[in-house]
Write an enzyme that holds these catalytic residues in place. Structure first.
Site, PDB file in Angstrom:
ATOM      1  N   TYR A 289      22.202  43.466  55.615  1.00  0.00           N
ATOM      2  CA  TYR A 289      23.561  43.952  55.890  1.00  0.00           C
ATOM      3  C   TYR A 289      24.340  44.410  54.652  1.00  0.00           C
ATOM      4  O   TYR A 289      24.980  45.462  54.696  1.00  0.00           O
ATOM      5  CB  TYR A 289      24.345  42.900  56.687  1.00  0.00           C
ATOM      6  CG  TYR A 289      23.970  42.938  58.144  1.00  0.00           C
ATOM      7  CD1 TYR A 289      24.603  43.807  59.022  1.00  0.00           C
ATOM      8  CD2 TYR A 289      22.923  42.160  58.639  1.00  0.00           C
ATOM      9  CE1 TYR A 289      24.226  43.884  60.357  1.00  0.00           C
ATOM     10  CE2 TYR A 289      22.543  42.223  59.971  1.00  0.00           C
ATOM     11  CZ  TYR A 289      23.193  43.092  60.820  1.00  0.00           C
ATOM     12  OH  TYR A 289      22.818  43.182  62.144  1.00  0.00           O
TER      13      TYR A 289
ATOM     14  N   GLU B 231      22.920  37.518  66.011  1.00  0.00           N
ATOM     15  CA  GLU B 231      21.470  37.606  65.803  1.00  0.00           C
ATOM     16  C   GLU B 231      20.870  36.263  65.416  1.00  0.00           C
ATOM     17  O   GLU B 231      19.765  35.916  65.840  1.00  0.00           O
ATOM     18  CB  GLU B 231      21.153  38.690  64.762  1.00  0.00           C
ATOM     19  CG  GLU B 231      21.380  40.084  65.346  1.00  0.00           C
ATOM     20  CD  GLU B 231      21.541  41.189  64.318  1.00  0.00           C
ATOM     21  OE1 GLU B 231      21.130  41.001  63.154  1.00  0.00           O
ATOM     22  OE2 GLU B 231      22.093  42.251  64.686  1.00  0.00           O
TER      23      GLU B 231
END
Length: 393
Positions: free
Chosen positions: A95, A137
């Protein structure tokens, strides 16, 4: 929490994102892969080549900007994308890399218009959105890992059987190479298959719907052979031509939210086009096994008889049901395509409809179901590939 000032700035940039979104995301992917070529092992090169991934990301960024005051509005989209991410093996450490290159792309495309104030606001907003994804997630990975016979990321499976279903669809029966069983899954879910094709530098990952009702010891996927010169065709041609019984494939745990509610006994219609039949056959078999008295309709559209897969499976499952109507339409033949009139004659609009197939097919079917009076929450559908904006109204 984001400050009001940050949210105001992000919202004010939404029109700019609508205008320049795909340019920004194209620059983003180009620069990202130049700096981090190893990420090409994760991303679908075909979707890149066709611009679908860029458009999907641009839509997601735009949606985040519009809904920055109420990010829970985009939660359904986050969950859907998170399923894909988990199936691909995206990790928290990816990310910050994505954030860095997204901001650089905004700056590169917008130039002086991307002031420090705008970039700082977007950096903050991205941090919040990324944390939401990582959190969702993380719980999905935990669930996948802790379920019976579960695992995270990719695990070797053996091709136990390879069966041709039609002129262009072949099924692969996959069993864990370590001899264990497979986790239970919901009809409609998919798995990812990761391959390293001889002569290719990077691994390729594709998602395939599980095409049979859950079995304890195996998965079945049914793969349409695309044209070799189509960027989407590389993996399917490899599977059809070079992967044989006894070979090993890397597989991720089942994921996805296009699910049959197998507890319902209200009317249900399955409407598919082409290879869109694969999740439907899993759902149809499940109804036959679990709720055989449920009023059920199975409509399928194929180009011609040679390309119609699972005809015998449909007949076999239908034979176990007490209230079922099935019909296959051949677009090259006299009965042609599934029309609004067909749906009116077959579909009980008080129940649920599941739709899967090429995008124009899905748009037409969903539009016709709405016209018959079905509500949004009664109609369930799934895209193969990055979610596109549906034009169904």
């Amino acid at each position: 929490m984001l400050s009001q000032q940050t949210r105001d700035i992000v919202k004010s940039t939404a029109p700019v994102l609508a205008e320049h979104g795909t340019t920004i995301t194209s620059v983003f992917y180009r620069n990202l892969f130049e700096a981090h070529p190893e990420l090409l092992n994760v991303f679908n090169h075909a979707n890149q080549a066709q611009g679908r991934q860029q458009a999907a990301l641009a839509n997601a960024v735009y949606a985040a900007a519009v809904h920055i005051d109420n990010l829970e509005n985009i939660l359904p989209a986050v969950v859907q994308i998170a399923h894909k991410h988990v199936s691909l093996g995206i990790k928290p450490e990816h990310y910050p890399i994505v954030g860095e290159f997204l901001l650089k792309a905004i700056k590169e495309v917008l130039g002086d218009a991307a002031t420090d104030e705008i970039l700082t606001a977007w950096e903050e907003a991205y941090g919040v959105i990324a944390d939401a994804f990582i959190g969702v997630e993380d719980s999905m990975y935990k669930e996948a890992r802790e379920q019976e016979n579960g695992w995270n990321f990719f695990k070797p499976f053996t091709v136990a059987r390879k069966v041709q279903e039609s002129g262009n669809i072949t099924s692969f029966y996959l069993k864990p190479a370590d001899g264990s069983n497979v986790p239970d899954y919901k009809p409609g879910q998919y798995i990812s298959v990761r391959v390293l094709i001889p002569g290719e530098k990077y691994t390729m990952i594709r998602q395939y719907s599980l095409s049979q009702a859950p079995k304890p010891d195996e998965f079945r996927i049914s793969v349409k052979r695309e044209e070799a010169n189509d960027p989407n065709g590389v993996v399917s041609v490899y599977l059809h031509n070079q992967v044989n019984e006894g070979d090993t494939l890397e597989v991720s745990a089942p994921a996805g939210e296009f699910l049959l509610d197998a507890t319902k006994t209200t009317p249900v219609a399955f409407i598919s086009g082409g290879v869109g039949i694969t999740p439907m056959i899993s759902m149809f078999e499940t109804v036959a096994n679990v709720t055989p008295d449920r009023p059920t309709v199975f409509l399928h559209s194929a180009r011609n008889e040679a390309l119609a897969a699972f005809t015998q499976d449909v007949e076999k499952h239908a034979a176990a049901m007490s209230n079922v109507k099935t019909k296959t339409f051949f677009s090259s033949g006299p009965d042609g395509v599934i029309t609004g009139e067909t749906l009116k004659n077959y579909v009980d609009i008080t129940g649920d409809a599941y739709v899967c197939g090429p995008v124009p097919f899905m748009e037409a079917m969903i539009r016709e179901l709405h016209a018959l009076g079905m509500k949004e929450e009664q109609i369930h559908y799934e895209f193969f590939g990055p979610a596109l904006q549906l034009d169904n109204h």
